[in-house]
Motif scaffolding. Structure first.
Motif, PDB file in Angstrom:
ATOM      1  N   LYS A   1     -12.754  -4.942  11.272  1.00  0.00           N
ATOM      2  CA  LYS A   1     -10.952  -4.865  11.421  1.00  0.00           C
ATOM      3  C   LYS A   1     -11.034  -3.732  10.662  1.00  0.00           C
ATOM      4  N   PRO A   2      -9.859  -3.269  10.832  1.00  0.00           N
ATOM      5  CA  PRO A   2      -8.840  -2.659   9.995  1.00  0.00           C
ATOM      6  C   PRO A   2      -8.621  -3.085   8.118  1.00  0.00           C
ATOM      7  N   ILE A   3      -8.654  -4.414   8.558  1.00  0.00           N
ATOM      8  CA  ILE A   3      -7.758  -5.684   7.418  1.00  0.00           C
ATOM      9  C   ILE A   3      -9.376  -6.260   6.821  1.00  0.00           C
ATOM     10  N   ASP A   4     -10.268  -5.545   7.224  1.00  0.00           N
ATOM     11  CA  ASP A   4     -11.758  -6.630   5.931  1.00  0.00           C
ATOM     12  C   ASP A   4     -11.773  -5.754   4.654  1.00  0.00           C
ATOM     13  N   ARG A   5     -12.170  -6.889   4.243  1.00  0.00           N
ATOM     14  CA  ARG A   5     -11.890  -6.291   2.628  1.00  0.00           C
ATOM     15  C   ARG A   5     -12.389  -5.325   2.264  1.00  0.00           C
TER      16      ARG A   5
ATOM     17  N   ASN B   1      -7.201  -2.539  -2.944  1.00  0.00           N
ATOM     18  CA  ASN B   1      -6.346  -3.500  -2.079  1.00  0.00           C
ATOM     19  C   ASN B   1      -5.805  -3.839  -3.676  1.00  0.00           C
TER      20      ASN B   1
ATOM     21  N   HIS C   1       1.049  -1.168  -0.226  1.00  0.00           N
ATOM     22  CA  HIS C   1       0.362   0.037  -0.201  1.00  0.00           C
ATOM     23  C   HIS C   1       0.222   1.356   0.032  1.00  0.00           C
TER      24      HIS C   1
ATOM     25  N   LYS D   1      -3.046  -6.127  -3.064  1.00  0.00           N
ATOM     26  CA  LYS D   1      -2.930  -8.179  -2.541  1.00  0.00           C
ATOM     27  C   LYS D   1      -4.661  -8.767  -3.531  1.00  0.00           C
TER      28      LYS D   1
END
Ligand code: COA
Length: 373
Positions: free
Chosen positions: A251-255, A191, A82, A193
């Motif tokens: 969560k901060p990582i939620d897609r 994203n 990122h 990734k």
């Protein structure tokens, strides 16, 4: 009431850029590492193996060759993926305001305007870096503009909706000259990734000056003949990032807190919507298709633009009639059609008609019919 004109445009392009080859190399390194670390879970069928990305797919599917970004090193590091943007103090200009003033100064120079001539600022873009104070008010302050300022977001159609809002405000008398600025750091909502979309976006900032024709001092001027904006709800392009995230079980990582789309569905649904909008709009204004000299379309996908151009003109448009900047900039959200307009309008002759049209999340589509003065 006199006519409203666009008398200046500006594009600020970040210094760094990433080719498809560079992007694919970093994604594939990330995927290889992910597959190695998660081998047991992949073998057990708990998670999917990550397939590799490739340059040929990206260019054929989208028409994109490279993209400009505000930070290259973070995006290309397989352990980061990122952009890395330094956190600034409240006493420093924010990054969106900083790129906004760079694009605005170019537009103001072209329009021959000083801050004293401008009485409103609209920041119209897909992603605002904070809730408040408005980025537009910060831009207003940094440039020394009086009057009022506000932010608005209609995703990829922010710039055209901003132009419609500005044009209507000048018509109604709430301002005489308005700066619409579109800072788009799309790499921040992407994203890297996700193989399906890691290649789509780039960063840029565009600016447009609108004013009453009677006050115009610019040599390259386009009259706004008419504007038409439409929206139709769809979940096919979505980003659930928002101020209630911390109040929800996210969560901060939620897609879903970054950009997500169903590209095929978007393509299929938006092409007819936009072609129909342009054709109905010119009909409403008694303009014949043959009178259209240029299509400055939203820059998301080359095949999509080719198809819309063909449906509108009833034949394949040539490169000059429908210029794309997508190959160099990728999708820059609301700024894309403005970059195309800014870079490909000076050769038009007095009386020539052009169509500036955006489309994207919402769905939203904004169409502006312009006539060269
Ligand atoms: N490298 C290699 N293969 C890839 C890949 C990549 N980076 N990304 C996806 N693929 C694969 C897919 O997994 C799929 O494989 P499958 O056929 O085995 O399932 C195949 O390539 C086709 O994927 P798909 O997503 O259907 O591709 P597409 O031709 O629809 O192109 C987009 C994808 C996003 C470029 C295209 O749909 C698009 O631009 N749509 C319009 C989007 C738009 O305008 N959005 C507005 C956003 S603001």
């Amino acid at each position: 009431m006199g006519n409203i004109v666009i008398s200046g445009t500006g594009v600020f392009t970040p210094e760094e850029s990433i080719t498809n080859a560079e992007l694919v190399k970093s994604y594939n390194a990330y995927a290889k590492k992910f597959n190695k670390i998660n081998k047991d879970r992949i073998d057990a069928g708990e998670i999917n193996l990550l397939e590799s990305s490739n340059e040929e797919f990206i260019f054929n599917a989208s028409g994109i060759k490279k993209r400009y970004v505000v930070n290259k090193s973070g995006i290309l590091d397989p352990d980061i993926m990122h952009p890395i943007i330094r956190k600034r103090t409240n006493d420093e200009p924010s990054i969106l305001a900083e790129m906004s003033i760079k694009a605005s100064r170019i537009a103001m120079k072209e329009a021959n305007k000083t801050p004293n001539d401008i009485d409103a600022v609209i920041t119209a873009c897909s992603n605002l870096e904070r809730a408040y104070p408005a980025i537009a008010i910060e831009v207003q302050n940094l440039l020394g503009i009086n009057g009022f300022a506000f932010d608005m977001n209609v995703a990829c159609s922010s710039a055209t909706f901003g132009i419609q809002a500005a044009s209507d405000m000048i018509k109604s008398g709430s301002a005489d000259c308005i700066l619409v600025v579109d800072p788009e750091i799309c790499s921040g909502h992407l994203n890297f990734k996700d193989r399906d979309c890691h290649f789509i976006f780039g960063d840029v900032c565009t600016a447009v000056i609108l004013e009453k024709q009677e006050n115009n001092l610019s040599k390259n001027v386009f009259e706004i003949i008419s504007t038409k904006c439409i929206t139709q709800f769809s979940n096919n392009i979505r980003n659930n990032f928002g101020f209630l995230n911390s109040a929800k079980e996210t969560k901060p990582i939620d897609r879903d807190l970054l950009f997500v789309q169903e590209g095929r569905k978007v393509f299929k649904e938006v092409v007819p919507m936009v072609s129909q909008l342009i054709l109905e709009h010119i009909k409403d204004e008694d303009i014949e298709v043959e009178e259209i000299r240029r299509l400055w379309l939203h820059q998301a996908n080359k095949s999509m633009n080719d198809l819309i151009g063909k449906k509108v003109l009833g034949r394949r448009p040539d490169i000059k009639e429908q210029p794309n900047i997508l190959q160099d900039y990728a999708n820059t959200s609301s700024a894309g059609s403005i970059i195309a307009f800014s870079q490909f309008n000076s050769d038009l002759e007095s009386g020539d008609i052009g169509i500036l049209c955006s489309f994207g999340a919402g769905y939203s589509a904004g169409n502006i019919i312009l006539k060269k003065k």
